[in-house]
Motif scaffolding. Structure first.
Motif, short mmCIF file in Angstrom:
data_model
loop_
_atom_site.label_atom_id
_atom_site.label_comp_id
_atom_site.label_asym_id
_atom_site.label_seq_id
_atom_site.Cartn_x
_atom_site.Cartn_y
_atom_site.Cartn_z
N ASP A 198 0.83 -1.20 0.00
CA ASP A 198 0.00 0.00 0.00
C ASP A 198 0.86 1.25 0.00
N PHE A 199 1.99 1.17 0.71
CA PHE A 199 2.89 2.33 0.75
C PHE A 199 3.43 2.64 -0.64
N ASP A 200 3.83 1.64 -1.40
CA ASP A 200 4.34 1.85 -2.76
C ASP A 200 3.26 2.42 -3.66
N ASP A 201 2.04 1.91 -3.53
CA ASP A 201 0.91 2.42 -4.32
C ASP A 201 0.66 3.88 -3.99
N SER A 260 1.09 7.15 -6.44
CA SER A 260 -0.05 8.03 -6.62
C SER A 260 0.34 9.49 -6.36
N PHE A 261 1.10 9.73 -5.28
CA PHE A 261 1.56 11.08 -4.97
C PHE A 261 2.50 11.61 -6.07
N GLU A 262 3.38 10.76 -6.56
CA GLU A 262 4.30 11.16 -7.63
C GLU A 262 3.53 11.52 -8.89
N ALA A 263 2.53 10.73 -9.22
CA ALA A 263 1.72 11.00 -10.42
C ALA A 263 0.96 12.31 -10.27
N LYS A 264 0.40 12.56 -9.09
CA LYS A 264 -0.33 13.81 -8.85
C LYS A 264 0.62 15.00 -8.94
N PHE A 265 1.79 14.87 -8.35
CA PHE A 265 2.77 15.96 -8.39
C PHE A 265 3.16 16.26 -9.83
#
Length: 104
Positions: free
Chosen positions: A3-6, A10-15
């Protein structure tokens, strides 16, 4: 994947998405500013489009908006005040963001 990797992906994609949208909004704002300033200077057609491209390019000199402001201030000398230019920059930022959100 954990879950941490997901969550990290997700945060990287949003950024990355947010950074791309900010860049696109600034470029669109600069084009709109260039077309406005070209009109103030009496340019139209291809001359206005070329001037708008110059304004877009001026934004690559340094981080922030001051490079664009300085170009507009110098080119509009006597035709628009600093306050008018800064007000137009804010208006065009809002307009550019609205246009981009309408396109999505």
């Amino acid at each position: 994947m954990s879950d941490f990797d997901d969550r990290e992906k997700s945060f990287e994609a949003k950024f990355a998405h947010d950074a791309e949208m900010q860049f696109r909004a600034e470029a669109r704002r600069n084009k709109l500013l260039g077309l406005w300033a070209a009109g103030v200077m009496g340019h139209d057609g291809e001359a206005a489009a070329e001037y708008a491209r110059e304004v877009i390019k001026s934004d690559f000199q340094e981080a922030g908006d001051e490079d664009v402001f300085r170009k507009l201030k110098a080119d509009l000398d006597g035709r628009a005040s600093e306050d008018e230019i800064r007000t137009k920059m804010r208006e065009m930022t809002a307009q550019a963001k609205a246009q981009l959100s309408d396109e999505v």
